[in-house]
Design a protein around this motif. Sequence first.
Motif, mmCIF file in Angstrom:
data_model
loop_
_atom_site.group_PDB
_atom_site.id
_atom_site.type_symbol
_atom_site.label_atom_id
_atom_site.label_comp_id
_atom_site.label_asym_id
_atom_site.label_seq_id
_atom_site.Cartn_x
_atom_site.Cartn_y
_atom_site.Cartn_z
ATOM 1 N N LEU A 82 0.878 -1.375 0.296
ATOM 2 C CA LEU A 82 0.084 0.167 -0.039
ATOM 3 C C LEU A 82 0.726 1.219 0.119
ATOM 4 C CD1 LEU A 82 -3.159 0.962 0.210
ATOM 5 C CD2 LEU A 82 -2.647 1.054 2.559
ATOM 6 N N ILE A 83 1.915 1.292 0.774
ATOM 7 C CA ILE A 83 2.844 2.528 0.943
ATOM 8 C C ILE A 83 3.658 2.729 -0.281
ATOM 9 C CG2 ILE A 83 4.767 3.410 2.277
ATOM 10 C CD1 ILE A 83 3.403 2.085 4.904
ATOM 11 N N ASP A 84 4.119 1.647 -0.694
ATOM 12 C CA ASP A 84 5.233 1.606 -1.854
ATOM 13 C C ASP A 84 4.503 1.837 -3.188
ATOM 14 O OD1 ASP A 84 7.270 0.814 -0.338
ATOM 15 O OD2 ASP A 84 7.340 -1.073 -0.854
ATOM 16 N N TYR A 85 3.353 1.296 -3.512
ATOM 17 C CA TYR A 85 2.747 1.477 -4.800
ATOM 18 C C TYR A 85 1.427 2.207 -4.948
ATOM 19 C CZ TYR A 85 6.274 -2.247 -5.804
ATOM 20 O OH TYR A 85 7.222 -3.108 -5.800
ATOM 21 N N TYR A 86 0.895 2.400 -3.679
ATOM 22 C CA TYR A 86 -0.617 3.117 -3.686
ATOM 23 C C TYR A 86 -0.408 4.447 -2.867
ATOM 24 C CZ TYR A 86 -1.843 -0.971 -6.151
ATOM 25 O OH TYR A 86 -1.841 -2.319 -6.977
ATOM 26 N N ASP A 87 0.615 5.125 -2.499
ATOM 27 C CA ASP A 87 0.954 6.199 -1.764
ATOM 28 C C ASP A 87 0.099 6.072 -0.582
ATOM 29 O OD1 ASP A 87 2.514 7.391 -3.739
ATOM 30 O OD2 ASP A 87 0.874 8.087 -4.870
ATOM 31 N N ASN A 88 0.139 5.084 0.086
ATOM 32 C CA ASN A 88 -0.598 4.731 1.278
ATOM 33 C C ASN A 88 -2.149 5.090 1.290
ATOM 34 O OD1 ASN A 88 -0.485 3.722 4.091
ATOM 35 N ND2 ASN A 88 -0.165 5.700 4.840
ATOM 36 N N SER A 89 -2.596 4.928 0.055
ATOM 37 C CA SER A 89 -4.116 4.984 -0.372
ATOM 38 C C SER A 89 -4.877 3.820 -0.531
ATOM 39 C CB SER A 89 -4.337 6.090 -1.361
ATOM 40 O OG SER A 89 -5.564 6.192 -1.809
ATOM 41 N N TYR A 90 -5.783 3.486 0.424
ATOM 42 C CA TYR A 90 -6.601 2.290 0.217
ATOM 43 C C TYR A 90 -7.507 2.651 -1.223
ATOM 44 C CZ TYR A 90 -5.188 0.163 4.366
ATOM 45 O OH TYR A 90 -4.425 -0.453 5.238
ATOM 46 N N LYS A 91 -8.061 3.737 -1.162
ATOM 47 C CA LYS A 91 -8.854 4.204 -2.432
ATOM 48 C C LYS A 91 -7.950 4.211 -3.516
ATOM 49 C CE LYS A 91 -11.203 8.344 -4.216
ATOM 50 N NZ LYS A 91 -11.234 9.822 -4.100
ATOM 51 N N TYR A 96 -7.208 0.776 -8.337
ATOM 52 C CA TYR A 96 -6.502 0.223 -9.426
ATOM 53 C C TYR A 96 -7.098 -1.258 -9.706
ATOM 54 C CZ TYR A 96 -3.112 -3.139 -10.954
ATOM 55 O OH TYR A 96 -2.215 -4.065 -11.467
ATOM 56 N N PHE A 97 -7.566 -1.821 -8.590
ATOM 57 C CA PHE A 97 -8.183 -3.156 -8.976
ATOM 58 C C PHE A 97 -9.536 -3.185 -9.955
ATOM 59 C CE2 PHE A 97 -5.564 -4.559 -5.165
ATOM 60 C CZ PHE A 97 -5.012 -5.348 -5.648
ATOM 61 N N ALA A 98 -10.421 -1.913 -9.664
ATOM 62 C CA ALA A 98 -11.442 -1.623 -10.241
ATOM 63 C C ALA A 98 -11.118 -1.362 -11.598
ATOM 64 C CB ALA A 98 -12.436 -0.518 -9.441
ATOM 65 N N LYS A 99 -10.064 -0.644 -12.059
ATOM 66 C CA LYS A 99 -9.725 -0.184 -13.357
ATOM 67 C C LYS A 99 -9.220 -1.532 -14.064
ATOM 68 C CE LYS A 99 -8.428 4.553 -12.268
ATOM 69 N NZ LYS A 99 -7.391 5.446 -11.836
ATOM 70 N N GLU A 100 -8.540 -2.318 -13.317
ATOM 71 C CA GLU A 100 -8.010 -3.647 -13.955
ATOM 72 C C GLU A 100 -9.158 -4.722 -14.168
ATOM 73 O OE1 GLU A 100 -4.770 -4.189 -15.261
ATOM 74 O OE2 GLU A 100 -4.675 -1.786 -15.121
ATOM 75 N N GLN A 101 -10.341 -4.316 -13.806
ATOM 76 C CA GLN A 101 -11.427 -5.144 -13.754
ATOM 77 C C GLN A 101 -11.272 -6.391 -13.058
ATOM 78 O OE1 GLN A 101 -12.607 -5.792 -17.734
ATOM 79 N NE2 GLN A 101 -13.244 -3.675 -18.138
#
Length: 119
Positions: A82-91, A96-101
């Motif tokens: 979460l910290i390394d790849y999503y800027d500590n953002s659960y949103k 990301y998972f929604a966009k990648e279906q």
Amino acid sequence: MQRLTNKEEEIMKIIWRLKKVFVKEIKAEMKADAPHYNTLSTIVRNLEEKGFVDHEAFGNTHRYFPRITKEAYRKRFINNTLIDYYDNSYKGMVSYFAKEQKISVEELKEIIALIEKEK
């Protein structure tokens, strides 16, 4: 806590599932690409050195068991991801998972319902 290699994670999943296990039992549980017994034994001893497993001795044979839970390992490395790849953002991660279906609208609604139920 160190991050495990893919092979170490595969072995830890078996140890977590079986709770107490001999190396020969780990080998029997692995897929067709299982390493040689000696290599597998070395990997398990490395897991012990890293603090992930411990053993009880039966003569020259060791039965291994987990020292940390699967949940503790998952929590640590989900947080790192979460910290390394999503800027500590659960949103950001869920987006990301929604966009990648990888997650459907129905699944998102179920998650929202679970969150609201917990409040």
